[in-house]
Design a protein around this motif. Structure first.
Motif, short mmCIF file in Angstrom:
data_model
loop_
_atom_site.label_atom_id
_atom_site.label_comp_id
_atom_site.label_asym_id
_atom_site.label_seq_id
_atom_site.Cartn_x
_atom_site.Cartn_y
_atom_site.Cartn_z
N ALA A 260 53.42 -1.09 66.96
CA ALA A 260 53.50 -0.25 68.07
C ALA A 260 53.56 -0.78 69.49
O ALA A 260 52.09 -1.51 68.93
CB ALA A 260 53.10 1.18 68.34
N TYR B 127 48.25 7.29 71.00
CA TYR B 127 47.31 6.49 69.64
C TYR B 127 47.53 8.04 68.74
O TYR B 127 47.71 7.10 67.68
CB TYR B 127 46.45 5.82 70.25
CG TYR B 127 44.91 5.65 68.71
CD1 TYR B 127 45.46 4.58 68.68
CD2 TYR B 127 44.46 6.82 68.16
CE1 TYR B 127 44.60 3.79 67.78
CE2 TYR B 127 43.27 5.68 67.22
CZ TYR B 127 43.49 4.57 67.09
OH TYR B 127 42.80 3.93 65.88
N LEU C 255 51.12 8.31 66.76
CA LEU C 255 50.92 7.02 66.22
C LEU C 255 50.80 6.85 65.36
O LEU C 255 51.60 6.48 63.85
CB LEU C 255 51.47 5.34 67.45
CG LEU C 255 51.91 5.51 68.01
CD1 LEU C 255 51.90 4.99 70.31
CD2 LEU C 255 53.92 5.65 68.18
N LEU C 256 49.67 7.16 64.53
CA LEU C 256 48.45 6.30 63.72
C LEU C 256 49.40 6.81 62.39
O LEU C 256 49.47 6.46 61.38
CB LEU C 256 47.30 6.68 64.03
CG LEU C 256 46.42 5.61 62.89
CD1 LEU C 256 46.75 3.80 63.25
CD2 LEU C 256 45.04 5.45 63.23
N ILE D 7 49.06 -1.18 65.80
CA ILE D 7 49.59 -0.89 67.58
C ILE D 7 49.02 -2.38 68.44
O ILE D 7 48.01 -2.74 68.41
CB ILE D 7 48.81 0.10 67.84
CG1 ILE D 7 49.09 1.40 66.36
CG2 ILE D 7 48.99 0.27 69.22
CD1 ILE D 7 48.13 2.99 66.41
#
Length: 217
Positions: free
Chosen positions: A132, A145, A148-149, A158
């Motif tokens: 990402a 963050y 996404l994680l 990332i």
């Protein structure tokens, strides 16, 4: 940028891969037609994004913050056959400029452009990106963050842009009243304390943080 800094930048550009002609034309058009054209990644960071993509070899990439499409095209240029990039741009007025540049590029078949708020649009898509790139509203970097994680597998990456934020992150706290600076500082502190990842800040351009997920919890 100081005179010495400009000379160093030109030296670097002369000793790395050339900027593809299509991307150079996009860069020029971005500077001519868009406000804040400096937000586009540009030659040096663009070649770095392509190289990192080649090294990571992701199958699915998510980009938050498309802007003119320059970074999306650099990432797509580095993707293996069959891999894909989903890029999200929240400002719908940006679409008329960006979509033709993406769709007219040699990498158009690898890119899906989504217009809207990624914080709302991405979770229902049930994607599991293994890379990402965060380059959107600095006030929401921690939110991006943390969205996404959990959806990314262990071993994924990332990349977060602008994490030095023009040097404002090291200024005296009394001068750090704007929400963009506070957002970047909060993100940097949050990632630094997160034992789910390993991380390094690369002082290229305006700071690029490389983050690798090493465990789920």
């Amino acid at each position: 940028m100081t005179g010495e800094g400009m000379e160093t930048d030109e030296y670097i550009k002369a000793h790395i891969d050339a900027e593809p002609d299509y991307l150079h034309r996009l860069w020029r058009d971005t500077q001519l037609r868009l406000s804040y054209g400096q937000m586009a990644s540009g030659h040096v960071q663009g070649r770095l994004l392509k190289m990192l993509t080649r090294m990571i070899r992701p199958r699915t990439v998510v980009e938050l913050g498309t802007f003119s499409g320059y970074s999306a095209l650099c990432i797509a240029e580095g993707l293996d056959e069959g891999a894909e990039l989903h890029t999200f741009e929240i400002y719908d007025e940006q679409e008329d400029f960006t979509r033709p540049w993406i769709e007219g590029s040699p990498w158009a078949d690898k890119i899906h452009l989504h217009i809207g708020d990624a914080l709302k649009m991405l979770p229902p898509m049930n994607l599991h990106p293994d890379m990402a790139f965060i380059d959107a509203d600095k006030r929401h970097y921690v939110d991006f963050y943390e969205m996404l994680l959990p959806m990314m597998p262990v071993g994924s990456y990332i990349l977060a842009d602008n994490t030095l934020w023009y040097g404002h992150v090291v200024e005296d706290e009394t001068r750090q009243s704007d929400r963009q600076t506070l957002g970047i500082k909060a993100f940097n502190d949050h990632v630094a304390a997160d034992d789910r990842v390993e991380k390094v800040i690369v002082p290229v351009r305006d700071g690029l943080t490389l983050i690798r997920k090493i465990k789920d919890n």
